[in-house]
Write a protein that holds these residues in place. Structure first.
Motif, PDB file in Angstrom:
ATOM      1  N   ASP A  44      -6.616  -4.337  -9.030  1.00 57.77           N
ATOM      2  CA  ASP A  44      -5.239  -3.975  -9.366  1.00 57.77           C
ATOM      3  C   ASP A  44      -4.406  -4.026  -8.092  1.00 57.77           C
ATOM      4  OD1 ASP A  44      -2.849  -2.946 -10.218  1.00 57.77           O
ATOM      5  OD2 ASP A  44      -3.710  -1.223 -11.246  1.00 57.77           O
ATOM      6  N   TRP A  45      -3.399  -4.877  -8.084  1.00 60.44           N
ATOM      7  CA  TRP A  45      -2.574  -5.036  -6.886  1.00 60.44           C
ATOM      8  C   TRP A  45      -1.726  -3.804  -6.591  1.00 60.44           C
ATOM      9  CZ3 TRP A  45       2.681  -4.572  -7.512  1.00 60.44           C
ATOM     10  CH2 TRP A  45       3.169  -4.665  -8.815  1.00 60.44           C
ATOM     11  N   LYS A  46      -1.556  -2.919  -7.578  1.00 63.83           N
ATOM     12  CA  LYS A  46      -0.616  -1.811  -7.410  1.00 63.83           C
ATOM     13  C   LYS A  46      -1.146  -0.665  -6.560  1.00 63.83           C
ATOM     14  CE  LYS A  46       0.070  -1.266 -11.885  1.00 63.83           C
ATOM     15  NZ  LYS A  46      -0.591  -2.456 -12.445  1.00 63.83           N
ATOM     16  N   ASP A  47      -2.463  -0.537  -6.423  1.00 65.52           N
ATOM     17  CA  ASP A  47      -2.990   0.654  -5.739  1.00 65.52           C
ATOM     18  C   ASP A  47      -3.586   0.388  -4.359  1.00 65.52           C
ATOM     19  OD1 ASP A  47      -5.349  -0.619  -6.325  1.00 65.52           O
ATOM     20  OD2 ASP A  47      -6.079   0.906  -7.728  1.00 65.52           O
ATOM     21  N   LYS A  48      -3.462  -0.841  -3.861  1.00 67.97           N
ATOM     22  CA  LYS A  48      -3.945  -1.198  -2.522  1.00 67.97           C
ATOM     23  C   LYS A  48      -5.458  -1.049  -2.363  1.00 67.97           C
ATOM     24  CE  LYS A  48      -0.028  -0.417   0.573  1.00 67.97           C
ATOM     25  NZ  LYS A  48       0.455   0.348   1.726  1.00 67.97           N
ATOM     26  N   SER A  49      -6.185  -0.994  -3.463  1.00 66.34           N
ATOM     27  CA  SER A  49      -7.639  -0.867  -3.364  1.00 66.34           C
ATOM     28  C   SER A  49      -8.313  -2.210  -3.149  1.00 66.34           C
ATOM     29  CB  SER A  49      -8.199  -0.212  -4.632  1.00 66.34           C
ATOM     30  OG  SER A  49      -7.915  -1.024  -5.771  1.00 66.34           O
ATOM     31  N   ALA A  50      -7.567  -3.304  -3.352  1.00 62.74           N
ATOM     32  CA  ALA A  50      -8.133  -4.642  -3.197  1.00 62.74           C
ATOM     33  C   ALA A  50      -6.991  -5.608  -2.921  1.00 62.74           C
ATOM     34  CB  ALA A  50      -8.898  -5.037  -4.460  1.00 62.74           C
ATOM     35  N   TYR A  51      -7.345  -6.865  -2.778  1.00 58.85           N
ATOM     36  CA  TYR A  51      -6.360  -7.911  -2.517  1.00 58.85           C
ATOM     37  C   TYR A  51      -6.360  -8.878  -3.692  1.00 58.85           C
ATOM     38  CZ  TYR A  51      -6.964  -5.966   2.116  1.00 58.85           C
ATOM     39  OH  TYR A  51      -7.037  -5.090   3.170  1.00 58.85           O
ATOM     40  N   THR A  52      -5.173  -9.247  -4.168  1.00 51.27           N
ATOM     41  CA  THR A  52      -5.075 -10.126  -5.322  1.00 51.27           C
ATOM     42  C   THR A  52      -4.236 -11.378  -5.055  1.00 51.27           C
ATOM     43  OG1 THR A  52      -3.145  -8.914  -6.145  1.00 51.27           O
ATOM     44  CG2 THR A  52      -5.328  -8.185  -6.920  1.00 51.27           C
ATOM     45  N   TYR A  53      -3.202 -11.234  -4.225  1.00 50.91           N
ATOM     46  CA  TYR A  53      -2.317 -12.355  -3.914  1.00 50.91           C
ATOM     47  C   TYR A  53      -1.562 -11.989  -2.645  1.00 50.91           C
ATOM     48  CZ  TYR A  53       0.881 -16.266  -4.688  1.00 50.91           C
ATOM     49  OH  TYR A  53       1.584 -17.445  -4.557  1.00 50.91           O
ATOM     50  N   GLY A  54      -1.280 -12.982  -1.842  1.00 49.30           N
ATOM     51  CA  GLY A  54      -0.658 -12.700  -0.546  1.00 49.30           C
ATOM     52  C   GLY A  54       0.639 -11.945  -0.642  1.00 49.30           C
ATOM     53  N   LEU A  55       1.427 -12.207  -1.686  1.00 43.33           N
ATOM     54  CA  LEU A  55       2.708 -11.531  -1.850  1.00 43.33           C
ATOM     55  C   LEU A  55       2.540 -10.031  -2.070  1.00 43.33           C
ATOM     56  CD1 LEU A  55       5.672 -12.487  -1.886  1.00 43.33           C
ATOM     57  CD2 LEU A  55       5.521 -12.570  -4.372  1.00 43.33           C
ATOM     58  N   HIS A  56       1.388  -9.628  -2.597  1.00 42.44           N
ATOM     59  CA  HIS A  56       1.142  -8.218  -2.895  1.00 42.44           C
ATOM     60  C   HIS A  56       0.492  -7.467  -1.736  1.00 42.44           C
ATOM     61  CE1 HIS A  56       0.907  -9.743  -7.300  1.00 42.44           C
ATOM     62  NE2 HIS A  56       2.157  -9.578  -6.905  1.00 42.44           N
ATOM     63  N   GLY A  57       0.152  -8.169  -0.675  1.00 43.57           N
ATOM     64  CA  GLY A  57      -0.363  -7.466   0.494  1.00 43.57           C
ATOM     65  C   GLY A  57      -1.592  -8.111   1.089  1.00 43.57           C
ATOM     66  N   THR A  58      -1.700  -7.987   2.392  1.00 44.67           N
ATOM     67  CA  THR A  58      -2.853  -8.445   3.164  1.00 44.67           C
ATOM     68  C   THR A  58      -3.262  -7.314   4.099  1.00 44.67           C
ATOM     69  OG1 THR A  58      -1.552  -9.274   5.027  1.00 44.67           O
ATOM     70  CG2 THR A  58      -1.881 -10.790   3.162  1.00 44.67           C
ATOM     71  N   PRO A  59      -4.389  -7.411   4.775  1.00 46.89           N
ATOM     72  CA  PRO A  59      -4.726  -6.371   5.746  1.00 46.89           C
ATOM     73  C   PRO A  59      -3.633  -6.134   6.780  1.00 46.89           C
ATOM     74  CG  PRO A  59      -6.641  -7.752   5.343  1.00 46.89           C
ATOM     75  CD  PRO A  59      -5.489  -8.395   4.618  1.00 46.89           C
ATOM     76  N   THR A  60      -2.909  -7.173   7.156  1.00 46.41           N
ATOM     77  CA  THR A  60      -1.840  -7.031   8.149  1.00 46.41           C
ATOM     78  C   THR A  60      -0.682  -6.206   7.606  1.00 46.41           C
ATOM     79  OG1 THR A  60      -2.426  -9.228   8.983  1.00 46.41           O
ATOM     80  CG2 THR A  60      -0.337  -8.292   9.729  1.00 46.41           C
ATOM     81  N   THR A  61      -0.212  -6.531   6.406  1.00 54.11           N
ATOM     82  CA  THR A  61       0.932  -5.797   5.856  1.00 54.11           C
ATOM     83  C   THR A  61       0.536  -4.393   5.425  1.00 54.11           C
ATOM     84  OG1 THR A  61       0.587  -6.790   3.670  1.00 54.11           O
ATOM     85  CG2 THR A  61       2.129  -7.891   5.169  1.00 54.11           C
ATOM     86  N   TYR A  62      -0.676  -4.223   4.885  1.00 53.14           N
ATOM     87  CA  TYR A  62      -1.131  -2.868   4.543  1.00 53.14           C
ATOM     88  C   TYR A  62      -1.145  -1.978   5.779  1.00 53.14           C
ATOM     89  CZ  TYR A  62      -2.812  -4.148  -0.170  1.00 53.14           C
ATOM     90  OH  TYR A  62      -2.908  -4.536  -1.485  1.00 53.14           O
ATOM     91  N   THR A  63      -1.615  -2.525   6.892  1.00 48.64           N
ATOM     92  CA  THR A  63      -1.690  -1.739   8.132  1.00 48.64           C
ATOM     93  C   THR A  63      -0.302  -1.334   8.596  1.00 48.64           C
ATOM     94  OG1 THR A  63      -3.717  -2.871   8.806  1.00 48.64           O
ATOM     95  CG2 THR A  63      -2.459  -1.772  10.536  1.00 48.64           C
ATOM     96  N   LEU A  64       0.653  -2.268   8.550  1.00 44.66           N
ATOM     97  CA  LEU A  64       2.010  -1.939   8.961  1.00 44.66           C
ATOM     98  C   LEU A  64       2.618  -0.894   8.031  1.00 44.66           C
ATOM     99  CD1 LEU A  64       4.493  -2.289  10.694  1.00 44.66           C
ATOM    100  CD2 LEU A  64       5.081  -4.349   9.385  1.00 44.66           C
ATOM    101  N   GLU A  65       2.406  -1.026   6.735  1.00 46.24           N
ATOM    102  CA  GLU A  65       2.943  -0.050   5.794  1.00 46.24           C
ATOM    103  C   GLU A  65       2.420   1.356   6.081  1.00 46.24           C
ATOM    104  OE1 GLU A  65       3.422  -3.196   2.054  1.00 46.24           O
ATOM    105  OE2 GLU A  65       1.802  -1.714   2.077  1.00 46.24           O
ATOM    106  N   GLU A  66       1.143   1.465   6.337  1.00 51.81           N
ATOM    107  CA  GLU A  66       0.563   2.787   6.593  1.00 51.81           C
ATOM    108  C   GLU A  66       1.098   3.392   7.892  1.00 51.81           C
ATOM    109  OE1 GLU A  66      -1.372   4.605   4.486  1.00 51.81           O
ATOM    110  OE2 GLU A  66      -0.773   2.970   3.135  1.00 51.81           O
ATOM    111  N   ARG A  67       1.277   2.582   8.903  1.00 58.75           N
ATOM    112  CA  ARG A  67       1.793   3.103  10.177  1.00 58.75           C
ATOM    113  C   ARG A  67       3.259   3.519  10.047  1.00 58.75           C
ATOM    114  NH1 ARG A  67      -1.185  -0.486  14.970  1.00 58.75           N
ATOM    115  NH2 ARG A  67      -3.300  -0.170  14.149  1.00 58.75           N
ATOM    116  N   LEU A  68       4.023   2.799   9.236  1.00 53.58           N
ATOM    117  CA  LEU A  68       5.417   3.187   9.026  1.00 53.58           C
ATOM    118  C   LEU A  68       5.508   4.494   8.241  1.00 53.58           C
ATOM    119  CD1 LEU A  68       6.938  -0.315   8.253  1.00 53.58           C
ATOM    120  CD2 LEU A  68       7.330   1.062  10.306  1.00 53.58           C
TER     121      LEU A  68
END
Length: 401
Positions: A44-68
């Protein structure tokens, strides 16, 4: 035996795990591989538990989101291509035909243009309120009001509102409030806990941030964020974010991640230099008014001091001056042109100082009573020597004189 090109595309090598370095890895992807069909159906792309498509998040964007989220004290974050895109995402997610949005009259100009253009075309009405008069906000809250935008300090004129009272009014009316927190950058005050230690804490519902400014710090990245603490509200925003197809480039996310560790150091330096220059401008006869929240004479100084006064470097890197009325627009423009170190350009938060003249009468519903009459110039102070910047201001003033 596979052909060479097939072997290159489907090469089996995987580097060993466990690589750790100061900067996180940069992951670029549109397509993301699933290990099997069951996983594809389960992820499920909505809960950040996995990766489904680049637009929904990658390790790079998840990391930035958490730090912000850590920076601003939030729980969930969305990344968008600019600060204005963050404002637009919030409006599109939360407003419908027949709804009303209230906007401070000193808000970021493109935010007002969005309300006057696209939102009006879609049947969403807007009204501007006096940011320095909570009673005006209270009077304009109506049954149709669904969202109130707040800004501290105000764009261009840098008045500092009674933010806590504005939030209290929104809460009492059960209306969502969103803050443009670009000026504060998560360092001047905590947007999700505006009165720490007091219950209930007065907190905004949404904080948007133009990461283009201080978090990036280089004047070379366009990006914004939308941060919340409420999971239900976050999901409303996230679904709209998905339907609009918003995403950010991995290398841009990398740039912001690389800059974040120096954010507080840069913010403090911007602040110190700005205060020095603002104090110097107060001594000049050319100016009718100097606008900077840390100056006692500046509108909203008491509110700034109550919310930010105990924090280090809590006044950012912007200040404005209003030339006395006997200086013409042409003279003010000549002053800006005469500056050597200050470059004429929009934005702020980068290493190079900027200057921009404004025609305030075209930007406000009426001329604010707390502002002197004259032509306004805003300065964004970079990371140059404050003494060099001061000398540049003096030589430009001498040329105009």
């Amino acid at each position: 035996m596979a052909e060479l090109i097939t072997a290159l595309i489907h090469h089996p090598y995987q580097p060993p795990s466990g690589f750790v370095a100061p900067q996180p890895g940069v992951f670029k992807a549109s397509t993301v591989f699933f290990p099997n069909v069951a996983a594809m159906r389960q992820f499920d792309w909505k809960d950040k538990s996995a990766y489904t498509y680049g637009l929904h998040g990658t390790p790079t964007t998840y990391t930035l989101e958490e730090r912000l989220c850590t920076l601003e004290g939030g729980a969930q974050c969305l990344l968008v291509p600019s600060g204005l895109a963050a404002i637009a995402t919030v409006c599109l997610a939360l407003l419908r035909n027949g709804d009303e949005v209230l906007i401070p009259d000193n808000a970021y100009g493109p935010s007002k243009a969005l309300a006057e253009g696209e939102l009006a075309h879609w049947g969403i009405t807007h009204r501007y309120f006096d940011p320095m008069d909570p009673a005006d906000l209270a009077a304009k809250l109506s049954p149709q009001t669904r969202l109130v935008w707040l800004e501290a300090a105000g764009s261009v004129t840098l008045e500092f509102p009674d933010l806590c009272e504005q939030v209290r009014l929104c809460r009492a009316a059960k209306v969502l409030c969103a803050l443009d927190n670009t000026w504060g950058a998560g360092l001047a005050f905590r947007p999700f806990d505006l009165q720490p230690g007091q219950l209930p804490a007065l907190a905004v519902d949404i904080s948007i941030h133009a990461l283009t400014k201080y978090p990036s710090g280089g004047g070379d990245v366009l990006m914004g964020s939308v941060i919340t603490t409420d999971q239900g509200l976050h999901m409303r925003l996230k679904l709209c974010h998905m339907r609009l197809g918003l995403g950010v480039a991995a290398n841009d996310a990398e740039s912001v991640l690389r800059a974040l560790p120096s954010l507080s150091l840069r913010y403090r330096q911007h602040d110190e230099s700005t205060r020095a220059l603002a104090h110097g401008c107060q001594q000049r006869d050319e100016f009718a008014q100097v606008l900077h929240p840390a100056l006692p004479q500046s509108p909203g100084h008491a509110q700034w001091q109550a919310l930010c006064g105990d924090a280090f470097g809590a006044a950012a890197g912007l200040f404005s001056v209003i030339f006395k009325p006997d200086y013409s627009q042409a003279q003010v423009d000549a002053f800006c042109d005469a500056l050597q170190l200050f470059k004429i350009g929009y934005s702020w938060g980068g290493p190079m100082s900027l200057v921009m003249p404004y025609q305030l009468e075209t930007m406000r519903s009426k001329w604010p009573a707390h502002l002197a009459r004259g032509t306004l110039v805003r300065f964004s102070i970079g990371l140059e020597s404050a003494a060099d910047l001061q000398n540049d201001l003096l030589q430009a003033l001498q040329q105009v004189a």
